[in-house]
Motif scaffolding. Structure first.
Motif, PDB file in Angstrom:
ATOM      1  N   LEU A 168      -9.578   7.830   0.661  1.00  0.00           N
ATOM      2  CA  LEU A 168      -8.285   7.352   0.163  1.00  0.00           C
ATOM      3  C   LEU A 168      -8.415   6.890  -1.289  1.00  0.00           C
ATOM      4  N   ARG A 169      -9.468   6.161  -1.581  1.00  0.00           N
ATOM      5  CA  ARG A 169      -9.682   5.698  -2.954  1.00  0.00           C
ATOM      6  C   ARG A 169      -9.896   6.867  -3.917  1.00  0.00           C
TER       7      ARG A 169
ATOM      8  N   GLU B 238      -5.050  -0.880   0.989  1.00  0.00           N
ATOM      9  CA  GLU B 238      -5.344  -0.218  -0.283  1.00  0.00           C
ATOM     10  C   GLU B 238      -4.141  -0.218  -1.225  1.00  0.00           C
ATOM     11  N   GLY B 239      -3.062  -0.923  -0.854  1.00  0.00           N
ATOM     12  CA  GLY B 239      -1.933  -1.089  -1.760  1.00  0.00           C
ATOM     13  C   GLY B 239      -0.699  -0.256  -1.471  1.00  0.00           C
ATOM     14  N   PHE B 240      -0.719   0.561  -0.437  1.00  0.00           N
ATOM     15  CA  PHE B 240       0.474   1.316  -0.065  1.00  0.00           C
ATOM     16  C   PHE B 240       1.459   0.381   0.630  1.00  0.00           C
TER      17      PHE B 240
ATOM     18  N   MET C 118       2.786   4.255  -3.214  1.00  0.00           N
ATOM     19  CA  MET C 118       2.169   3.339  -4.160  1.00  0.00           C
ATOM     20  C   MET C 118       2.532   3.803  -5.567  1.00  0.00           C
ATOM     21  N   ARG C 119       2.942   2.860  -6.380  1.00  0.00           N
ATOM     22  CA  ARG C 119       3.208   3.147  -7.797  1.00  0.00           C
ATOM     23  C   ARG C 119       1.867   3.129  -8.542  1.00  0.00           C
ATOM     24  N   LEU C 120       1.635   4.120  -9.377  1.00  0.00           N
ATOM     25  CA  LEU C 120       0.351   4.244 -10.074  1.00  0.00           C
ATOM     26  C   LEU C 120       0.437   3.836 -11.536  1.00  0.00           C
TER      27      LEU C 120
END
Length: 162
Positions: A100-101, A133-135, A159-161
């Motif tokens: 995922l990372r 993981e931030g989602f 997730m905004r990047l």
């Protein structure tokens, strides 16, 4: 300590990925029928370059598939995770998180604005991983799928990047 490495898939990974996809299939995460043992893993829209694979102690034990949510040019700024699988014996060892990372990093360095995915509501393990993981959940389609006699929600996460 196990030796975990993540790399881009290669054409010669096809047989191992086909086996992994077949062996890990479950209505816990899949909305389509189990793939046939000889079904091609790579496709026109998802070739080796669209996958990261995980190797644990030199053995292929996982993959993540990347693509775009639609074929529309107006949607090209969004990266989409279209599949993630980890061999049973490798679960709980950080393989899914590492994949995922790698996907998020690829999207970030590729200049994408967002990365999205869909996960079944009852797949709490995957949802917890994505959230850690931030989602975030961006939408839920209640009872979107009938799987093995049970209705399942389709959870949209992103997730905004930038």
């Amino acid at each position: 300590m196990p030796d975990l490495s993540i790399r881009t898939a290669r054409p010669e990974d096809e047989a191992a990925l086909r086996r992994l996809d077949h062996d890990t299939w479950s209505y816990q995460h899949a909305v389509s029928p189990r793939p046939a043992p000889d079904a091609p893993f790579f496709r026109d829209t998802a070739g080796p370059g669209d996958h990261f694979v995980a190797e644990l102690d030199g053995r292929l034990v996982g993959y993540i598939r990347l693509g775009h949510p639609t074929p529309l040019e107006s949607n090209r700024h969004v990266r989409f995770i279209g599949g993630l699988a980890v061999a049973e014996e490798a679960r709980g060892r950080g393989v899914g998180r590492a994949l995922l990372r790698a996907a998020v990093e690829e999207a970030r360095t590729g200049g994408y604005r967002r990365i999205t995915l869909r996960v079944l509501g009852h797949n709490t393990g995957a949802r917890k991983l994505y959230e850690s993981e931030g989602f975030v959940v961006e939408g839920v389609q209640p009872e979107e799928f009938l799987l093995d006699g049970t209705y399942a929600d389709d959870v949209l996460m992103g997730m905004r990047l930038i």
